[in-house]
Design a protein around this motif. Structure first.
Motif, short mmCIF file in Angstrom:
data_model
loop_
_atom_site.label_atom_id
_atom_site.label_comp_id
_atom_site.label_asym_id
_atom_site.label_seq_id
_atom_site.Cartn_x
_atom_site.Cartn_y
_atom_site.Cartn_z
N GLY A 1 8.01 25.53 -19.66
CA GLY A 1 8.48 25.73 -18.29
C GLY A 1 8.99 24.45 -17.65
N LEU A 2 8.24 23.39 -17.80
CA LEU A 2 8.64 22.10 -17.21
C LEU A 2 9.88 21.55 -17.90
CD1 LEU A 2 5.16 20.37 -16.68
CD2 LEU A 2 6.73 21.21 -14.90
N VAL A 3 9.92 21.63 -19.22
CA VAL A 3 11.10 21.15 -19.94
C VAL A 3 12.32 22.00 -19.57
CG1 VAL A 3 12.15 20.88 -22.22
CG2 VAL A 3 9.78 20.16 -21.84
N GLY A 4 12.12 23.30 -19.40
CA GLY A 4 13.22 24.15 -18.98
C GLY A 4 13.75 23.76 -17.62
N LEU A 5 12.86 23.50 -16.68
CA LEU A 5 13.26 23.09 -15.34
C LEU A 5 14.06 21.78 -15.37
CD1 LEU A 5 13.15 23.39 -12.26
CD2 LEU A 5 10.91 22.27 -12.31
N LEU A 6 13.58 20.81 -16.13
CA LEU A 6 14.28 19.53 -16.24
C LEU A 6 15.63 19.71 -16.94
CD1 LEU A 6 11.31 17.18 -17.18
CD2 LEU A 6 12.40 17.44 -14.95
N SER A 7 15.67 20.57 -17.94
CA SER A 7 16.92 20.81 -18.67
C SER A 7 17.97 21.45 -17.78
CB SER A 7 16.66 21.68 -19.89
OG SER A 7 15.76 21.07 -20.79
N SER B 1 -2.09 31.89 -15.72
CA SER B 1 -3.11 31.01 -15.16
C SER B 1 -2.52 29.63 -14.90
CB SER B 1 -4.30 30.91 -16.11
OG SER B 1 -3.89 30.44 -17.39
N SER B 2 -3.20 28.88 -14.05
CA SER B 2 -2.76 27.53 -13.70
C SER B 2 -2.85 26.64 -14.94
CB SER B 2 -3.66 26.98 -12.59
OG SER B 2 -3.23 25.74 -12.16
N PRO B 3 -1.89 25.73 -15.10
CA PRO B 3 -0.82 25.33 -14.17
C PRO B 3 0.48 26.12 -14.35
CG PRO B 3 -0.90 23.78 -15.98
CD PRO B 3 -2.01 24.75 -16.23
N PHE B 4 0.57 27.00 -15.37
CA PHE B 4 1.79 27.76 -15.56
C PHE B 4 2.03 28.70 -14.38
CE2 PHE B 4 4.05 31.42 -17.73
CZ PHE B 4 5.27 30.78 -17.83
N GLU B 5 0.96 29.30 -13.90
CA GLU B 5 1.05 30.15 -12.71
C GLU B 5 1.63 29.37 -11.53
OE1 GLU B 5 -2.05 31.14 -9.27
OE2 GLU B 5 -2.78 31.69 -11.27
N ASP B 6 1.17 28.13 -11.34
CA ASP B 6 1.66 27.31 -10.22
C ASP B 6 3.17 27.09 -10.33
OD1 ASP B 6 -1.00 26.88 -9.21
OD2 ASP B 6 -1.29 25.46 -10.83
N LEU B 7 3.62 26.82 -11.56
CA LEU B 7 5.05 26.59 -11.76
C LEU B 7 5.86 27.84 -11.41
CD1 LEU B 7 7.38 24.80 -12.79
CD2 LEU B 7 6.95 25.74 -15.07
N LEU B 8 5.45 28.99 -11.91
CA LEU B 8 6.19 30.22 -11.64
C LEU B 8 6.23 30.51 -10.14
CD1 LEU B 8 4.84 32.58 -14.46
CD2 LEU B 8 7.07 31.45 -14.38
N ASP C 1 4.08 14.89 -24.23
CA ASP C 1 2.97 14.12 -24.81
C ASP C 1 1.62 14.46 -24.19
OD1 ASP C 1 4.72 12.83 -26.48
OD2 ASP C 1 4.88 11.01 -25.26
N ILE C 2 1.62 14.93 -22.95
CA ILE C 2 0.34 15.14 -22.26
C ILE C 2 0.00 16.61 -22.04
CG2 ILE C 2 0.53 12.91 -21.09
CD1 ILE C 2 1.14 14.57 -18.50
N VAL C 3 0.96 17.51 -22.30
CA VAL C 3 0.74 18.93 -22.05
C VAL C 3 0.41 19.64 -23.36
CG1 VAL C 3 1.75 21.07 -21.20
CG2 VAL C 3 2.29 18.91 -20.05
N ASP C 4 -0.70 20.36 -23.37
CA ASP C 4 -1.16 21.02 -24.59
C ASP C 4 -0.60 22.44 -24.73
OD1 ASP C 4 -2.71 18.81 -25.31
OD2 ASP C 4 -4.38 19.48 -24.06
N HIS C 5 -0.53 23.17 -23.64
CA HIS C 5 -0.15 24.59 -23.71
C HIS C 5 1.36 24.74 -23.69
CE1 HIS C 5 -4.29 25.94 -23.34
NE2 HIS C 5 -4.45 25.09 -22.34
N HIS C 6 1.86 25.59 -24.58
CA HIS C 6 3.31 25.74 -24.73
C HIS C 6 3.96 26.33 -23.49
CE1 HIS C 6 3.53 30.16 -25.21
NE2 HIS C 6 2.33 30.04 -25.73
#
Length: 335
Positions: free
Chosen positions: A252-258, A163-170, A242-247
């Motif tokens: 996903g975002l931290v992985g992309l930046l890493s 589901s969004s926003p994880f779905e949007d990232l994938l 700090d602002i994202v609640d769902h792991h």
């Protein structure tokens, strides 16, 4: 069969460009027909000669392993993977699967497994997308294999299982265009993106953040993180955490930046976390996906990053944490 031949031709140029970091020590002269026969003999009669299987498959390049599979099919009218699957089990079987199948098919099946049954294994989806993010050819082949094998569009599967926003990232990472990572990054665009991110983070507009980050080249994201830190005196990934609640979306975002900051350090960190991280448990799936699929490409650089980051050899951690034929397979690939 023709599909696998075409895959080899597509991947040759990609692998040749990356194999300076390969850890595969293939003999100067290889007889793939003899390899196929030796593999057949290793699985014939009473019991299985796992040492022979390991020795052959961990000392052959990606292209050679696919050729061995074709030789096996032609000579015995049997599928090499199906034969090995019936003779092995557990993590050892999965590691051999990663070595025998075309890479894109292996990843397609891994993602299918991650989205089958009760719940979804978001970690598998994230890792697979990050491992292939620099290889659009493989990504397109994953999409094709997923549709061919399961009769389902991979993007639709993401939308159905997440589901969004994880779905949007994938979906956005899946459909990323081919970027020229050597192109000069516009400083004015970076500044505009930092300003936009500051506003979006303050108002917690996660979907907008995903859209911005997933649409940029890795070189752009690397510069963006540097400029964000200079501007905010805080790492971008920390601001997002700090602002994202769902792991799932956080990881996903931290992985992309890493990956954008340092692909090899990202892989090294994932390996460490899967074997010796703070969680205490082991995740053999992560270890297999990275070591087995990167051995032909850049595992030497990942080994170096692992040693630099954790002051221990990757092979030692594997020997300490893994066991049996699975351990021997991984150690052969690493060394």
């Amino acid at each position: 069969m023709m599909r696998d031949i075409l895959l080899i031709l597509c991947f040759v140029s990609v692998l040749d460009a990356k194999n300076e970091g390969s850890t595969i020590k293939e003999p100067s002269s290889v007889d793939t027909a003899a390899d196929a026969e030796n593999l057949r003999n290793a699985m014939s009669g009473w019991g299985t000669n796992e040492a022979t299987i390991i020795n052959i498959l961990t000392h052959r390049s990606y292209q050679t392993r696919l050729e061995i599979g074709r030789q096996y099919k032609n000579k015995y009218n049997r599928d090499l993977w199906e034969e090995i699957k019936s003779e092995t089990s557990g993590d050892f079987r999965t590691a051999l699967k990663a070595l025998i199948l075309p890479e894109a098919r292996f990843f397609a099946e891994e993602m299918r497994n991650a989205m089958s049954g009760a719940g979804t294994n978001e970690k598998t989806l994230i890792l697979t997308m990050m491992l292939t993010i620099q290889d659009p050819i493989t990504v397109q082949e994953i999409i094709r294999y997923y549709d061919d094998i399961y009769g389902w569009d991979l993007e639709d599967a993401f939308k159905d299982e997440t589901s969004s926003p994880f779905e949007d990232l994938l979906v956005k990472v899946l459909n990323r265009p081919r970027f020229d990572e050597t192109a000069e990054v516009s400083e004015s665009t970076i500044k505009d993106d930092v300003d936009s991110l500051v506003n979006q983070i303050s108002s917690k507009r996660i979907v907008n953040i995903v859209s911005l980050l997933a649409s940029k080249s890795l070189s752009h994201l690397s510069k963006l993180q540097e400029k964000f830190y200079q501007n905010q005196n805080k790492e971008l990934y920390q601001a997002l955490e700090d602002i994202v609640d769902h792991h799932d979306i956080k990881d996903g975002l931290v992985g992309l930046l890493s990956v954008a900051s340092d692909y090899h350090r990202y892989c090294a960190y994932e390996l460490y976390n899967a074997m010796d991280g703070l969680g205490g448990g082991k995740d053999e799936g992560v270890v297999t996906r990275i070591i087995a699929t990167r051995a032909d490409k850049d595992l030497a650089f990942i080994k170096e990053a692992y040693r630099d980051m954790f002051d221990v050899e990757l092979s030692k951690t594997v020997k300490d944490k893994m066991g049996g034929d699975y351990k021997d397979t991984l150690v052969n690939l690493i060394n």
